[in-house]
Design a protein around this motif. Sequence first.
Motif, mmCIF file in Angstrom:
data_model
loop_
_atom_site.group_PDB
_atom_site.id
_atom_site.type_symbol
_atom_site.label_atom_id
_atom_site.label_comp_id
_atom_site.label_asym_id
_atom_site.label_seq_id
_atom_site.Cartn_x
_atom_site.Cartn_y
_atom_site.Cartn_z
ATOM 1 N N GLU A 76 0.852 -1.206 -0.016
ATOM 2 C CA GLU A 76 0.074 -0.114 0.186
ATOM 3 C C GLU A 76 0.904 1.202 0.009
ATOM 4 O O GLU A 76 0.757 2.110 -0.838
ATOM 5 N N ASP A 77 1.902 1.217 0.682
ATOM 6 C CA ASP A 77 2.883 2.401 0.836
ATOM 7 C C ASP A 77 3.440 2.559 -0.680
ATOM 8 O O ASP A 77 3.683 3.927 -1.040
ATOM 9 N N LEU A 78 3.886 1.365 -1.100
ATOM 10 C CA LEU A 78 4.430 1.527 -2.491
ATOM 11 C C LEU A 78 3.522 2.160 -3.494
ATOM 12 O O LEU A 78 3.865 3.042 -4.213
ATOM 13 N N ALA A 79 2.385 1.682 -3.346
ATOM 14 C CA ALA A 79 1.071 2.168 -4.262
ATOM 15 C C ALA A 79 0.959 3.708 -4.213
ATOM 16 O O ALA A 79 0.941 4.399 -5.320
ATOM 17 N N ASN A 80 1.098 3.969 -2.914
ATOM 18 C CA ASN A 80 0.728 5.452 -2.424
ATOM 19 C C ASN A 80 2.154 6.203 -3.102
ATOM 20 O O ASN A 80 1.952 7.303 -3.613
ATOM 21 N N ILE A 81 3.328 5.610 -3.048
ATOM 22 C CA ILE A 81 4.464 6.535 -3.460
ATOM 23 C C ILE A 81 4.338 6.559 -4.816
ATOM 24 O O ILE A 81 4.568 7.546 -5.595
ATOM 25 N N VAL A 82 3.884 5.451 -5.616
ATOM 26 C CA VAL A 82 3.902 5.465 -7.138
ATOM 27 C C VAL A 82 2.880 6.420 -7.570
ATOM 28 O O VAL A 82 3.069 7.380 -8.573
ATOM 29 N N PHE A 83 1.656 6.552 -6.750
ATOM 30 C CA PHE A 83 0.563 7.556 -7.199
ATOM 31 C C PHE A 83 1.207 8.829 -6.891
ATOM 32 O O PHE A 83 1.025 9.765 -7.941
ATOM 33 N N GLU A 84 1.770 9.273 -5.951
ATOM 34 C CA GLU A 84 2.461 10.559 -5.575
ATOM 35 C C GLU A 84 3.398 10.835 -6.971
ATOM 36 O O GLU A 84 3.531 12.043 -7.399
ATOM 37 N N CYS A 85 4.188 10.037 -7.271
ATOM 38 C CA CYS A 85 5.194 10.078 -8.357
ATOM 39 C C CYS A 85 4.550 10.567 -9.732
ATOM 40 O O CYS A 85 5.052 11.229 -10.370
ATOM 41 N N ARG A 86 3.470 9.770 -9.913
ATOM 42 C CA ARG A 86 2.750 10.052 -11.166
ATOM 43 C C ARG A 86 2.181 11.501 -11.287
ATOM 44 O O ARG A 86 2.104 12.156 -11.834
ATOM 45 N N LYS A 87 1.598 11.583 -9.960
ATOM 46 C CA LYS A 87 1.186 12.961 -9.731
ATOM 47 C C LYS A 87 2.163 14.088 -9.875
ATOM 48 O O LYS A 87 1.795 14.983 -10.676
ATOM 49 N N LYS A 88 3.328 13.729 -9.401
ATOM 50 C CA LYS A 88 4.256 14.892 -9.343
ATOM 51 C C LYS A 88 4.555 14.853 -10.915
ATOM 52 O O LYS A 88 5.046 16.166 -11.434
ATOM 53 N N ASP A 89 4.886 13.709 -11.537
ATOM 54 C CA ASP A 89 5.368 13.777 -12.887
ATOM 55 C C ASP A 89 4.017 14.661 -13.741
ATOM 56 O O ASP A 89 4.414 15.495 -14.689
ATOM 57 N N ASP A 90 2.965 14.435 -13.496
ATOM 58 C CA ASP A 90 1.833 15.037 -14.232
ATOM 59 C C ASP A 90 2.242 16.553 -14.117
ATOM 60 O O ASP A 90 2.175 17.633 -14.944
ATOM 61 N N GLU A 91 2.315 16.843 -12.737
ATOM 62 C CA GLU A 91 2.419 18.261 -12.138
ATOM 63 C C GLU A 91 3.750 18.932 -13.012
ATOM 64 O O GLU A 91 3.653 19.965 -13.354
ATOM 65 N N ASN A 92 4.702 18.283 -13.134
ATOM 66 C CA ASN A 92 5.808 18.507 -13.695
ATOM 67 C C ASN A 92 5.782 18.766 -15.185
ATOM 68 O O ASN A 92 6.385 19.878 -15.929
ATOM 69 N N GLN A 93 5.005 18.067 -15.850
ATOM 70 C CA GLN A 93 4.677 18.152 -17.290
ATOM 71 C C GLN A 93 3.770 19.563 -17.403
ATOM 72 O O GLN A 93 3.951 20.252 -18.384
ATOM 73 N N ASN A 94 2.831 19.785 -16.617
ATOM 74 C CA ASN A 94 1.952 20.848 -16.526
ATOM 75 C C ASN A 94 2.813 22.095 -16.373
ATOM 76 O O ASN A 94 2.570 23.036 -17.160
ATOM 77 N N LEU A 95 3.671 22.169 -15.412
ATOM 78 C CA LEU A 95 4.649 23.095 -15.061
ATOM 79 C C LEU A 95 5.311 23.241 -16.373
ATOM 80 O O LEU A 95 5.707 24.602 -16.565
ATOM 81 N N GLY A 96 6.072 22.272 -16.702
ATOM 82 C CA GLY A 96 6.948 22.469 -17.910
ATOM 83 C C GLY A 96 6.068 23.228 -19.346
ATOM 84 O O GLY A 96 6.603 24.053 -19.953
ATOM 85 N N THR A 97 4.935 22.838 -19.505
ATOM 86 C CA THR A 97 4.074 23.226 -20.388
ATOM 87 C C THR A 97 3.627 24.900 -20.206
ATOM 88 O O THR A 97 4.117 25.563 -21.164
#
Length: 149
Positions: A76-97
């Motif tokens: 569950e912790d790993l799934a949460n971390i993966v979710f957070e990483c994906r969320k941060k990746d999306d946020e990074n993409q949005n900020l990059g755009t």
Amino acid sequence: SSKIRNVEVQSADGVAVLEDCIGFSLTKTISKVEERLKKGVLPDCQDDDIFPKVGNEMGAEAQIRLLKAKLRVMQEDLANIVFECRKKDDENQNLGTRLKDTEEENSRLQRTISLQKSQIEKYKMLSQEANKKTEGLQQEVTALEKVLQ
């Protein structure tokens, strides 16, 4: 149940940080442990906090249930971390755009400023020429008024 929670809290300090897991392979780790067990080399786990001191007195089934519970929590912790990483990746993409759009807007505004500066210079020159012409015409008017008087 409460004992398991206490164990999880106690072992929370030993949780691997994402940076520590670069190049980590669960399959390789399991293979290495199995090889050591086949060779009869047992890992030194006396200070290991996977099992509380009471854990040595637990039966095999209880230890397995405890480990499965710990595994679920870790998954569950790993799934949460993966979710957070994906969320941060999306946020990074949005900020990059947004950064790219802002840089393009900045570039466009710089071109507009440059164009406007050149127009200002052009209008200053026209204004100076018009002022000179006005002065010349004013002198002519003054001269003609003297002639008329």
